[in-house]
Write a protein that holds these residues in place. Structure first.
Motif, PDB file in Angstrom:
ATOM      1  N   ALA A 121       0.814  -1.212   0.000  1.00 45.57           N
ATOM      2  CA  ALA A 121       0.000   0.000   0.000  1.00 45.57           C
ATOM      3  C   ALA A 121       0.847   1.260   0.000  1.00 45.57           C
ATOM      4  O   ALA A 121       0.521   2.245  -0.669  1.00 45.57           O
ATOM      5  CB  ALA A 121      -0.926  -0.007   1.218  1.00 45.57           C
ATOM      6  N   VAL A 122       1.954   1.247   0.753  1.00 51.00           N
ATOM      7  CA  VAL A 122       2.812   2.438   0.863  1.00 51.00           C
ATOM      8  C   VAL A 122       3.596   2.677  -0.426  1.00 51.00           C
ATOM      9  O   VAL A 122       3.693   3.802  -0.926  1.00 51.00           O
ATOM     10  CB  VAL A 122       3.774   2.299   2.067  1.00 51.00           C
ATOM     11  N   VAL A 123       4.159   1.606  -0.985  1.00 56.50           N
ATOM     12  CA  VAL A 123       4.984   1.732  -2.193  1.00 56.50           C
ATOM     13  C   VAL A 123       4.121   1.814  -3.446  1.00 56.50           C
ATOM     14  O   VAL A 123       4.454   2.507  -4.407  1.00 56.50           O
ATOM     15  CB  VAL A 123       5.984   0.559  -2.296  1.00 56.50           C
ATOM     16  N   GLY A 124       3.001   1.116  -3.445  1.00 59.83           N
ATOM     17  CA  GLY A 124       2.135   1.079  -4.621  1.00 59.83           C
ATOM     18  C   GLY A 124       1.009   2.088  -4.540  1.00 59.83           C
ATOM     19  O   GLY A 124       1.115   3.135  -3.883  1.00 59.83           O
ATOM     20  N   VAL A 125      -0.099   1.776  -5.218  1.00 57.49           N
ATOM     21  CA  VAL A 125      -1.272   2.653  -5.228  1.00 57.49           C
ATOM     22  C   VAL A 125      -2.481   1.820  -4.834  1.00 57.49           C
ATOM     23  O   VAL A 125      -2.992   1.024  -5.616  1.00 57.49           O
ATOM     24  CB  VAL A 125      -1.496   3.274  -6.625  1.00 57.49           C
ATOM     25  N   ILE A 126      -2.910   1.967  -3.587  1.00 55.86           N
ATOM     26  CA  ILE A 126      -4.123   1.312  -3.100  1.00 55.86           C
ATOM     27  C   ILE A 126      -4.901   2.353  -2.309  1.00 55.86           C
ATOM     28  O   ILE A 126      -4.318   3.107  -1.518  1.00 55.86           O
ATOM     29  CB  ILE A 126      -3.809   0.075  -2.224  1.00 55.86           C
ATOM     30  N   SER A 127      -6.182   2.462  -2.542  1.00 54.97           N
ATOM     31  CA  SER A 127      -6.975   3.467  -1.851  1.00 54.97           C
ATOM     32  C   SER A 127      -7.464   2.906  -0.526  1.00 54.97           C
ATOM     33  O   SER A 127      -8.440   2.169  -0.479  1.00 54.97           O
ATOM     34  CB  SER A 127      -8.167   3.900  -2.710  1.00 54.97           C
ATOM     35  N   ALA A 128      -6.778   3.255   0.561  1.00 52.57           N
ATOM     36  CA  ALA A 128      -7.139   2.744   1.876  1.00 52.57           C
ATOM     37  C   ALA A 128      -8.366   3.443   2.449  1.00 52.57           C
ATOM     38  O   ALA A 128      -9.001   2.925   3.358  1.00 52.57           O
ATOM     39  CB  ALA A 128      -5.968   2.904   2.837  1.00 52.57           C
ATOM     40  N   THR A 129      -8.696   4.614   1.930  1.00 53.11           N
ATOM     41  CA  THR A 129      -9.836   5.366   2.458  1.00 53.11           C
ATOM     42  C   THR A 129     -10.997   5.449   1.479  1.00 53.11           C
ATOM     43  O   THR A 129     -12.058   5.949   1.819  1.00 53.11           O
ATOM     44  CB  THR A 129      -9.410   6.802   2.816  1.00 53.11           C
ATOM     45  N   GLY A 130     -10.802   4.986   0.238  1.00 48.41           N
ATOM     46  CA  GLY A 130     -11.835   5.102  -0.779  1.00 48.41           C
ATOM     47  C   GLY A 130     -11.782   6.414  -1.538  1.00 48.41           C
ATOM     48  O   GLY A 130     -12.518   6.608  -2.507  1.00 48.41           O
ATOM     49  N   SER A 131     -10.905   7.329  -1.132  1.00 45.57           N
ATOM     50  CA  SER A 131     -10.778   8.622  -1.810  1.00 45.57           C
ATOM     51  C   SER A 131      -9.661   8.560  -2.835  1.00 45.57           C
ATOM     52  O   SER A 131      -8.916   7.586  -2.912  1.00 45.57           O
ATOM     53  CB  SER A 131     -10.517   9.727  -0.786  1.00 45.57           C
ATOM     54  N   GLU A 132      -9.544   9.622  -3.625  1.00 46.32           N
ATOM     55  CA  GLU A 132      -8.523   9.693  -4.670  1.00 46.32           C
ATOM     56  C   GLU A 132      -7.131   9.703  -4.056  1.00 46.32           C
ATOM     57  O   GLU A 132      -6.851  10.435  -3.104  1.00 46.32           O
ATOM     58  CB  GLU A 132      -8.737  10.966  -5.492  1.00 46.32           C
ATOM     59  N   ILE A 133      -6.245   8.861  -4.581  1.00 45.67           N
ATOM     60  CA  ILE A 133      -4.859   8.836  -4.142  1.00 45.67           C
ATOM     61  C   ILE A 133      -3.960   8.742  -5.365  1.00 45.67           C
ATOM     62  O   ILE A 133      -4.426   8.596  -6.491  1.00 45.67           O
ATOM     63  CB  ILE A 133      -4.574   7.643  -3.196  1.00 45.67           C
TER      64      ILE A 133
END
Length: 465
Positions: A121-133
């Protein structure tokens, strides 16, 4: 003979920005569609990710810490990529972000270890909150601003926001129904269903990679890299139409020699003009306040709160979130017509403020129905400020600096947002989950008041013809 109703249809076509969207061309359509698909994937995450962590026996503190560290990783990634986007190429940055979505989704689909998931999650792109990241939004909004004119920009950005909300709405509904369907099949556990959702997330990233490859060279910002360009950035604080340089070319030569001989302080923001930097710092401070409130009350934690308080099924949570996002999508269609009539800032403040108050009131109802009613009211207004906000940022900085300024702004918003889940996690662990929503609403309402006060002193479109 005029066909009955054609006048009304034509009015709607222009009033809701469809004519602006059509005139902007294929690249804008592709950007909007890729964001819609990406938010579909984020919508699936927003429904289950906190529940996924809970079923893996992560504590409330670990869940909050995970979301915070994920957002901090996004800060570093987004900050670097948006600063170099115009040099490396905007399409390449978007392609790299989509590829990281593929890797992160696959890792979540295969792994259950806290630290492996955290690294992904930190190195890649995963939306932990459901918002735009990720680096996407700053680069996409800058590209759309580049492809549009001041008269069409707000319309196109409104569709950019609207279709994103539609994507999130569909994603949450599909996720809720899919999880329930898979659970009803023989041999499928709830954890297996959640892993399947992450495969969908990974697949969406792969589809977006293909769509990004279809974008044209028009998306790129070709900045003039001559010494004279930087002379004008550093020495001319007013637009060319407002002040002519006395002495003609000889004076420009003098300025160039003076510029070369003047020691300058190197820094991260050295390529951003002083005028834009001043505006950027004020915007970042204001938007960070709003983002901290948003980080304390994202949809992933709202779903978790509803599950703890009312013991709601995944399918019901999915339906509630889906309807809320659909309401949000429909309301954002009115943001651009409203902005044309009352202005960008007025639209931002007078739609966002009631939504902020509703956030503070979320813990008050003792039953599910009025709580859902507050959520729907909040959703109807909360995102109407997004398109005017992007148009506002584009209107107060130089065109060639938009990607960098939007990237810095996005980075600091995410940094502020990253603190929110940990604060909420600590409050939830102390049986004060409700307090997170009250504080979040107060922060967001304070942002509205300060923004309104500052807007009275700012001038729009001074760097555009």
């Amino acid at each position: 003979m005029i066909v009955p109703g054609i006048k009304q249809i034509t009015w709607l076509y222009h009033e809701f920005g469809l004519s602006s969207l059509y005139d902007t061309g294929k690249d804008a359509w592709l950007i909007i569609f890729t964001r819609c698909l990406r938010m579909f994937a984020y919508g699936t995450n927003s429904l289950i990710i906190a529940l996924f962590f809970n079923i893996l026996k992560f504590s409330d503190f670990q869940i909050g810490l995970f979301m915070t560290l994920t957002l901090l990783g996004d800060v570093a990634l987004s900050f670097f990529l948006t600063l170099v986007a115009d040099k490396i190429g905007r399409r390449r940055i978007l392609l790299a972000g989509a590829f990281l979505m593929v890797l992160s989704g696959a890792t979540f689909a295969l792994a259950e270890n806290f630290y492996i998931l955290l690294v992904a999650a930190v190195v890649g792109v995963i939306s932990a909150t459901g918002s735009e990241i990720g680096p996407f939004r700053a680069v996409e909004e800058s590209t759309i601003s580049h492809l549009t004119t001041p008269s069409t920009r707000s319309d196109v950005l409104a569709w950019y926001v609207t279709t994103a909300a539609i994507g999130t709405s569909i994603g949450t509904e599909v996720c809720g129904q899919l999880v329930q369907l898979l659970q009803s099949l023989g041999g499928w556990t709830l954890l297996d269903a959640y892993h399947t959702v992450f495969w969908i997330y990974s697949l969406t990233g792969a589809i977006n990679m293909g769509l990004i490859l279809l974008m044209s060279e028009k998306c790129e910002q070709h900045v003039q890299k001559t010494e004279e360009h930087y002379v004008l950035l550093e020495t001319d604080s007013e637009s060319e139409d407002e002040q002519m340089i006395p002495g003609g070319k000889s004076n420009q030569d003098d300025n160039l020699r003076s510029y070369k001989n003047t020691p300058r302080k190197a820094g991260v923001f050295a390529h951003i003009s002083p005028e834009s930097r001043g505006v950027m710092y004020k915007m970042c401070a204001l938007f960070a306040m709003d983002s901290l409130g948003g980080g304390m009350s994202p949809w992933s934690l709202i779903n978790y709160y509803l599950d703890l308080k009312f013991h709601v099924s995944s399918s019901t949570l999915g339906t509630i979130a889906s309807v809320a996002f659909f309401i949000s999508a429909m309301s954002t269609l009115f943001a651009s017509p409203l902005a044309r009539r009352i202005g960008l800032i007025n639209t931002m403040v007078f739609t966002h403020l009631p939504a902020s108050i509703a956030t503070s009131l979320l813990p008050a109802p003792p039953t599910l129905a009025p709580t859902v009613g507050l959520l729907f009211f909040r959703s109807a207004l909360a995102n109407m400020d997004q398109a005017p906000r992007a148009a506002f940022v584009a209107a107060v900085v130089r065109p060639e600096e938009r990607t960098a300024v939007m990237g810095v702004n996005s980075m600091l918003r995410t940094l502020a947002q990253s603190l929110g889940p940990s604060i909420t996690g600590l409050l939830a662990g102390g049986n004060r989950f409700w307090l997170a929503f009250v504080v979040a609403g107060i922060l967001k309402a304070s942002y509205d008041g300060f923004l309104w006060q500052w807007s009275l002193k700012i001038k729009l479109h001074q760097y555009e013809k």
